[in-house]
Design a protein around this motif. Structure first.
Motif, PDB file in Angstrom:
ATOM      1  N   LEU A  29       1.235  -1.199  -0.024  1.00  0.00           N
ATOM      2  CA  LEU A  29       0.381   0.233  -0.007  1.00  0.00           C
ATOM      3  C   LEU A  29       1.200   1.006  -0.318  1.00  0.00           C
ATOM      4  CD1 LEU A  29      -2.850  -1.675   2.754  1.00  0.00           C
ATOM      5  CD2 LEU A  29      -3.004  -0.523   0.244  1.00  0.00           C
ATOM      6  N   ALA A  30       1.831   1.247   0.910  1.00  0.00           N
ATOM      7  CA  ALA A  30       2.977   2.753   1.056  1.00  0.00           C
ATOM      8  C   ALA A  30       3.701   2.799  -0.059  1.00  0.00           C
ATOM      9  CB  ALA A  30       4.093   2.196   1.672  1.00  0.00           C
ATOM     10  N   ASP A  31       3.586   1.633  -1.238  1.00  0.00           N
ATOM     11  CA  ASP A  31       4.666   1.554  -2.464  1.00  0.00           C
ATOM     12  C   ASP A  31       3.459   2.224  -3.427  1.00  0.00           C
ATOM     13  OD1 ASP A  31       7.036   0.644  -2.075  1.00  0.00           O
ATOM     14  OD2 ASP A  31       6.624  -1.416  -2.549  1.00  0.00           O
ATOM     15  N   ALA A  32       1.591   1.656  -3.268  1.00  0.00           N
ATOM     16  CA  ALA A  32       1.111   2.659  -4.058  1.00  0.00           C
ATOM     17  C   ALA A  32       0.827   3.729  -3.524  1.00  0.00           C
ATOM     18  CB  ALA A  32      -0.526   2.180  -3.968  1.00  0.00           C
ATOM     19  N   THR A  33       0.582   4.180  -2.253  1.00  0.00           N
ATOM     20  CA  THR A  33       0.430   5.692  -2.566  1.00  0.00           C
ATOM     21  C   THR A  33       1.448   6.663  -2.404  1.00  0.00           C
ATOM     22  OG1 THR A  33       0.737   5.402   0.400  1.00  0.00           O
ATOM     23  CG2 THR A  33      -1.515   4.676  -0.554  1.00  0.00           C
ATOM     24  N   GLY A  34       2.871   6.465  -2.640  1.00  0.00           N
ATOM     25  CA  GLY A  34       3.727   7.213  -2.664  1.00  0.00           C
ATOM     26  C   GLY A  34       4.531   7.134  -1.356  1.00  0.00           C
ATOM     27  N   GLY A  35       3.670   6.403   0.336  1.00  0.00           N
ATOM     28  CA  GLY A  35       4.632   7.204   1.398  1.00  0.00           C
ATOM     29  C   GLY A  35       5.408   6.028   1.884  1.00  0.00           C
ATOM     30  N   ASP A  36       5.574   6.415   3.530  1.00  0.00           N
ATOM     31  CA  ASP A  36       6.438   6.109   4.029  1.00  0.00           C
ATOM     32  C   ASP A  36       5.465   4.890   4.965  1.00  0.00           C
ATOM     33  OD1 ASP A  36       8.864   6.676   3.452  1.00  0.00           O
ATOM     34  OD2 ASP A  36       7.864   8.667   5.487  1.00  0.00           O
ATOM     35  N   LEU A  37       5.969   3.526   5.284  1.00  0.00           N
ATOM     36  CA  LEU A  37       5.137   2.495   6.263  1.00  0.00           C
ATOM     37  C   LEU A  37       5.739   2.198   7.882  1.00  0.00           C
ATOM     38  CD1 LEU A  37       3.839   0.052   6.686  1.00  0.00           C
ATOM     39  CD2 LEU A  37       6.011  -1.766   6.090  1.00  0.00           C
ATOM     40  N   HIS A  38       5.096   3.340   8.500  1.00  0.00           N
ATOM     41  CA  HIS A  38       5.139   2.573   9.996  1.00  0.00           C
ATOM     42  C   HIS A  38       4.109   1.712  10.094  1.00  0.00           C
ATOM     43  CE1 HIS A  38       5.840   7.268   9.931  1.00  0.00           C
ATOM     44  NE2 HIS A  38       5.753   7.265   8.550  1.00  0.00           N
ATOM     45  N   VAL A  39       4.929   0.932  11.164  1.00  0.00           N
ATOM     46  CA  VAL A  39       4.730   0.150  11.982  1.00  0.00           C
ATOM     47  C   VAL A  39       4.686   0.376  13.058  1.00  0.00           C
ATOM     48  CG1 VAL A  39       5.183  -2.713  12.758  1.00  0.00           C
ATOM     49  CG2 VAL A  39       5.082  -1.936  10.405  1.00  0.00           C
ATOM     50  N   ALA A  40       3.208  -0.375  14.378  1.00  0.00           N
ATOM     51  CA  ALA A  40       2.942   0.315  15.933  1.00  0.00           C
ATOM     52  C   ALA A  40       2.729  -1.217  15.799  1.00  0.00           C
ATOM     53  CB  ALA A  40       1.482   0.876  16.248  1.00  0.00           C
ATOM     54  N   THR A  46       8.466  -4.728  23.323  1.00  0.00           N
ATOM     55  CA  THR A  46       8.222  -4.116  22.312  1.00  0.00           C
ATOM     56  C   THR A  46       9.728  -3.760  21.539  1.00  0.00           C
ATOM     57  OG1 THR A  46       8.239  -1.855  23.519  1.00  0.00           O
ATOM     58  CG2 THR A  46       5.981  -2.380  23.470  1.00  0.00           C
ATOM     59  N   GLU A  47      10.513  -3.651  23.206  1.00  0.00           N
ATOM     60  CA  GLU A  47      11.677  -3.935  22.233  1.00  0.00           C
ATOM     61  C   GLU A  47      12.203  -4.958  21.241  1.00  0.00           C
ATOM     62  OE1 GLU A  47      16.979  -3.540  23.569  1.00  0.00           O
ATOM     63  OE2 GLU A  47      15.346  -3.360  25.166  1.00  0.00           O
ATOM     64  N   LYS A  48      12.019  -6.476  21.475  1.00  0.00           N
ATOM     65  CA  LYS A  48      12.098  -7.624  21.223  1.00  0.00           C
ATOM     66  C   LYS A  48      11.054  -7.137  19.411  1.00  0.00           C
ATOM     67  CE  LYS A  48      10.290 -11.374  21.677  1.00  0.00           C
ATOM     68  NZ  LYS A  48       9.727 -12.893  22.579  1.00  0.00           N
ATOM     69  N   PHE A  49      10.079  -7.065  19.982  1.00  0.00           N
ATOM     70  CA  PHE A  49       9.273  -7.213  18.715  1.00  0.00           C
ATOM     71  C   PHE A  49       9.529  -5.806  17.558  1.00  0.00           C
ATOM     72  CE2 PHE A  49       5.507  -8.365  21.776  1.00  0.00           C
ATOM     73  CZ  PHE A  49       5.734  -9.701  21.522  1.00  0.00           C
ATOM     74  N   ALA A  50      10.077  -5.001  18.274  1.00  0.00           N
ATOM     75  CA  ALA A  50      10.288  -3.870  16.864  1.00  0.00           C
ATOM     76  C   ALA A  50      11.656  -4.747  16.195  1.00  0.00           C
ATOM     77  CB  ALA A  50      10.609  -2.708  18.177  1.00  0.00           C
ATOM     78  N   ASP A  59       9.847   1.306   7.083  1.00  0.00           N
ATOM     79  CA  ASP A  59       9.861   2.790   7.277  1.00  0.00           C
ATOM     80  C   ASP A  59      10.303   3.486   8.085  1.00  0.00           C
ATOM     81  OD1 ASP A  59      10.988   3.443   4.591  1.00  0.00           O
ATOM     82  OD2 ASP A  59       8.675   3.324   4.431  1.00  0.00           O
ATOM     83  N   PHE A  60       9.705   3.230   8.840  1.00  0.00           N
ATOM     84  CA  PHE A  60       9.554   3.460  10.809  1.00  0.00           C
ATOM     85  C   PHE A  60       8.525   2.563  11.768  1.00  0.00           C
ATOM     86  CE2 PHE A  60       9.330   7.656   8.524  1.00  0.00           C
ATOM     87  CZ  PHE A  60      10.738   8.519   8.739  1.00  0.00           C
ATOM     88  N   ILE A  61       9.226   2.269  12.771  1.00  0.00           N
ATOM     89  CA  ILE A  61       8.546   1.789  13.929  1.00  0.00           C
ATOM     90  C   ILE A  61       7.651   1.983  15.263  1.00  0.00           C
ATOM     91  CG2 ILE A  61       8.507  -1.113  15.431  1.00  0.00           C
ATOM     92  CD1 ILE A  61      10.717  -1.385  13.415  1.00  0.00           C
ATOM     93  N   HIS A  62       7.197   2.277  15.596  1.00  0.00           N
ATOM     94  CA  HIS A  62       6.233   2.785  16.774  1.00  0.00           C
ATOM     95  C   HIS A  62       6.172   1.652  18.625  1.00  0.00           C
ATOM     96  CE1 HIS A  62       6.522   6.673  14.209  1.00  0.00           C
ATOM     97  NE2 HIS A  62       5.618   5.434  13.747  1.00  0.00           N
ATOM     98  N   THR A  63       6.695   2.488  19.047  1.00  0.00           N
ATOM     99  CA  THR A  63       6.487   1.038  20.476  1.00  0.00           C
ATOM    100  C   THR A  63       5.740   2.124  21.342  1.00  0.00           C
ATOM    101  OG1 THR A  63       8.874   1.870  21.185  1.00  0.00           O
ATOM    102  CG2 THR A  63       8.461   0.210  19.679  1.00  0.00           C
ATOM    103  N   VAL A  64       4.890   1.236  21.991  1.00  0.00           N
ATOM    104  CA  VAL A  64       4.009   2.284  23.241  1.00  0.00           C
ATOM    105  C   VAL A  64       4.335   1.049  24.253  1.00  0.00           C
ATOM    106  CG1 VAL A  64       1.504   2.753  23.947  1.00  0.00           C
ATOM    107  CG2 VAL A  64       2.413   3.454  21.248  1.00  0.00           C
TER     108      VAL A  64
END
Length: 316
Positions: A29-40, A46-50, A59-64
């Motif tokens: 989808l990000a390739d189609a929209t021309g944007g970045d892929l963010h993963v939550a 969260t450190e291990k999962f990231a 492109d970006f991983i956001h941890t909570v």
């Protein structure tokens, strides 16, 4: 350029397979929209999962870091806050028990159009989602309206992402109201039992075509002759003929054996979702139009009570 946000899923300290599939779908989808892929990545280690999700294409991983296991309110609040911060074009989640728990709430709060159980999609000035209907006999294409949309994807429809990535990983600071209402009191494994069918290499699975519980003896003879593991579709478990831990499907377990022999199983979408990742699928059914044949590598149109004895004799 418009970004895409995918929400990973984990259980009992491990990422679920669909998380890696979400990366593939999100990158598409990000390739189609021309944007970045963010993963939550929300809750748990969260450190291990990231680190595990830092695959090629992210492109970006956001941890909570809030809580250990899935909690509706924590996920809904975290995703809502991330969406407000990132303003993604598309929000992608798993079409799982957890995903379908919080996805509608988030879509409602953010006024997003929501399409569930996607098996494919295209993006061209808007999101078009492919879904299946009538026991997977019909595919439909749905135009998802609105400037910002959300979609849940069915597991095993996209390949798992691989390759080492170089995504930027950062903790996302969000004030979670832990008194919002829901509380995780424990976790109960589906079925427990004497065997884990998800680890089996060769599975013999039965469905409604077995007709009566007494006919299980014939299938057990085949299982013994082939040194296979026995599983079933949901009706067999609902009838009490096999325990819950033997059920394959959306409400059971996902299996990926080398060989999956489906006997008397029509191939309803709920069952197929749990076994279509098998390397080789062999189906035996009297109905030549049964959906199971659409995904089978080999098929036998015939009476299982004639076919199975022949198989037993051959293997013995």
């Amino acid at each position: 350029m418009s970004d895409v946000l995918a929400v990973a899923e984990h259980r009992r300290g491990d990422l679920r397979d669909v998380s890696y599939e979400l990366v593939t779908a999100g990158r598409e989808l990000a390739d189609a929209t021309g944007g970045d892929l963010h993963v939550a990545v929300i809750s748990g280690d969260t450190e291990k999962f990231a680190d595990e999700l830092n695959r090629e294409g992210v492109d970006f991983i956001h941890t909570v870091s809030e809580g250990e296991e899935f909690n509706h309110d924590v996920y809904a609040q975290a995703v809502e806050a991330l969406h407000a911060e990132l303003d993604p074009e598309v929000l992608v989640m798993a079409n799982s028990v957890n995903g379908l728990d919080f996805a509608p709430a988030v879509a409602n709060r953010l006024d997003l159009s929501l399409a569930t159980d996607a098996v494919g999609f295209e993006y061209d000035d808007g999101l078009e989602v492919t879904r299946e209907m009538y026991g997977s006999k019909v595919e439909t294409t749905v135009e998802v309206g609105g400037d910002r949309t959300a979609v849940t994807i069915r597991g095993v429809e996209w390949p798992a992402a691989d390759g080492v990535g170089d995504a930027e990983v950062a903790e996302f600071d969000v004030d979670i109201d832990t008194d919002a209402g829901s509380t995780v009191t424990g976790f109960e494994e589906v079925g427990g039992g004497d065997v884990d069918i998800s680890e089996a290499d060769f599975i013999v699975s039965i469905g409604r075509g077995i007709e009566e519980e007494e006919n299980l003896d014939l299938i057990r003879d085949l299982v013994e002759a082939t040194d296979a593991t026995l599983s079933s579709s949901r009706p067999i478990v609902d009838n009490g003929w096999l325990p819950k831990n033997r059920q394959v499907g959306q409400s059971g377990k996902v299996v990926t054996p080398d060989v999956y022999l489906a006997i008397g199983i029509s191939g309803a979408v709920q069952h197929v979702a749990g076994m279509k990742g098998s390397d080789t699928i062999i189906a035996v059914n009297t109905d030549p139009n049964a959906p199971i044949f659409d995904i089978a590598d080999y098929g036998v149109v015939g009476d299982l009570f004639e076919v199975v004895p022949e198989l037993i004799e051959e293997f013995e």
